[in-house]
Design a protein around this motif. Structure first.
Motif, PDB file in Angstrom:
ATOM      1  N   ALA A 132      -5.487  -7.972  12.477  1.00 58.31           N
ATOM      2  CA  ALA A 132      -4.632  -8.745  11.573  1.00 58.31           C
ATOM      3  C   ALA A 132      -5.361 -10.010  11.150  1.00 58.31           C
ATOM      4  CB  ALA A 132      -3.323  -9.114  12.252  1.00 58.31           C
ATOM      5  N   TYR A 163      -9.171   1.177   9.079  1.00 56.41           N
ATOM      6  CA  TYR A 163      -7.743   1.417   8.936  1.00 56.41           C
ATOM      7  C   TYR A 163      -7.220   0.799   7.643  1.00 56.41           C
ATOM      8  CZ  TYR A 163      -8.197   2.217  13.960  1.00 56.41           C
ATOM      9  OH  TYR A 163      -8.583   2.671  15.190  1.00 56.41           O
ATOM     10  N   GLU A 164      -6.184   1.411   7.085  1.00 53.95           N
ATOM     11  CA  GLU A 164      -5.546   0.849   5.902  1.00 53.95           C
ATOM     12  C   GLU A 164      -4.874  -0.470   6.259  1.00 53.95           C
ATOM     13  OE1 GLU A 164      -2.303   2.077   2.455  1.00 53.95           O
ATOM     14  OE2 GLU A 164      -2.667   3.445   4.114  1.00 53.95           O
ATOM     15  N   ARG A 165      -5.029  -1.471   5.400  1.00 54.05           N
ATOM     16  CA  ARG A 165      -4.497  -2.807   5.630  1.00 54.05           C
ATOM     17  C   ARG A 165      -3.280  -3.010   4.737  1.00 54.05           C
ATOM     18  NH1 ARG A 165      -6.462  -7.097   8.515  1.00 54.05           N
ATOM     19  NH2 ARG A 165      -8.137  -5.823   9.263  1.00 54.05           N
ATOM     20  N   SER A 208      -0.339  -5.876   3.317  1.00 53.88           N
ATOM     21  CA  SER A 208      -0.006  -7.291   3.107  1.00 53.88           C
ATOM     22  C   SER A 208       1.404  -7.534   3.615  1.00 53.88           C
ATOM     23  CB  SER A 208      -0.099  -7.645   1.625  1.00 53.88           C
ATOM     24  OG  SER A 208      -1.417  -7.536   1.191  1.00 53.88           O
ATOM     25  N   SER A 259      -3.298  -4.255  10.068  1.00 53.02           N
ATOM     26  CA  SER A 259      -3.622  -2.831  10.114  1.00 53.02           C
ATOM     27  C   SER A 259      -3.523  -2.387  11.567  1.00 53.02           C
ATOM     28  CB  SER A 259      -5.033  -2.582   9.582  1.00 53.02           C
ATOM     29  OG  SER A 259      -6.001  -2.979  10.528  1.00 53.02           O
ATOM     30  N   THR A 275       1.458 -13.384   9.910  1.00 54.24           N
ATOM     31  CA  THR A 275       0.337 -12.559   9.484  1.00 54.24           C
ATOM     32  C   THR A 275       0.252 -12.621   7.959  1.00 54.24           C
ATOM     33  OG1 THR A 275       1.671 -10.547   9.289  1.00 54.24           O
ATOM     34  CG2 THR A 275       0.615 -10.954  11.419  1.00 54.24           C
ATOM     35  N   ARG A 314     -13.595  -1.071   6.178  1.00 53.98           N
ATOM     36  CA  ARG A 314     -12.471  -1.044   7.125  1.00 53.98           C
ATOM     37  C   ARG A 314     -12.147   0.382   7.559  1.00 53.98           C
ATOM     38  NH1 ARG A 314      -9.917  -5.541   3.775  1.00 53.98           N
ATOM     39  NH2 ARG A 314     -10.389  -7.346   5.046  1.00 53.98           N
ATOM     40  N   ASP A 363      -2.079 -10.220   6.514  1.00 46.99           N
ATOM     41  CA  ASP A 363      -2.201  -8.770   6.409  1.00 46.99           C
ATOM     42  C   ASP A 363      -2.454  -8.205   7.795  1.00 46.99           C
ATOM     43  OD1 ASP A 363      -5.160  -8.624   6.791  1.00 46.99           O
ATOM     44  OD2 ASP A 363      -5.212  -9.560   4.818  1.00 46.99           O
TER      45      ASP A 363
END
Length: 106
Positions: free
Chosen positions: A41, A7-9, A11, A37, A33, A5, A35
């Motif tokens: 999503a 981008y940081e995801r 929750s 980022s 959603t 990934r 999660d």
């Protein structure tokens, strides 16, 4: 397995309205959603949408501090494409074009 990934995801269970437009009809679904980022999503839900389908999303960010400061919640309006869809939900990759708007709180 190495993380791929970009981008940081996070929750976050945010209200999300998903609009699917096809040449024949428009469908609108209300989900949350699971999660999210900056790049996309995962939307929890059992609706199957074909990979590659363009969708429009309205994601509401409900934050008490934001409401106190501005009197509204934030709405993120973004377009994207379905990356995968299964019985758990829909993975959507966002386009770079998005809008952030103020929604009056009730």
């Amino acid at each position: 397995m190495q993380e791929r990934r970009e981008y940081e995801r996070f929750s976050l269970g945010l209200p999300a309205r998903v609009e699917v437009k096809s040449p024949v009809q428009k469908q609108v679904f209300d989900f949350r959603t699971r999660d999210i980022s900056a790049g996309g999503a995962f939307i929890a839900g059992s609706v199957q949408i074909a990979r590659g389908t363009e969708v429009h999303l309205d994601i509401t960010v409900e934050n008490e501090r934001l409401r106190q400061l501005t009197g509204c919640h934030s709405l993120i309006r973004v377009k994207g494409r379905v990356q995968r869809s299964n019985s758990d939900g829909i993975a959507i990759r966002f386009d770079k074009d998005y809008q952030i708007m103020c929604l009056n709180s009730h």
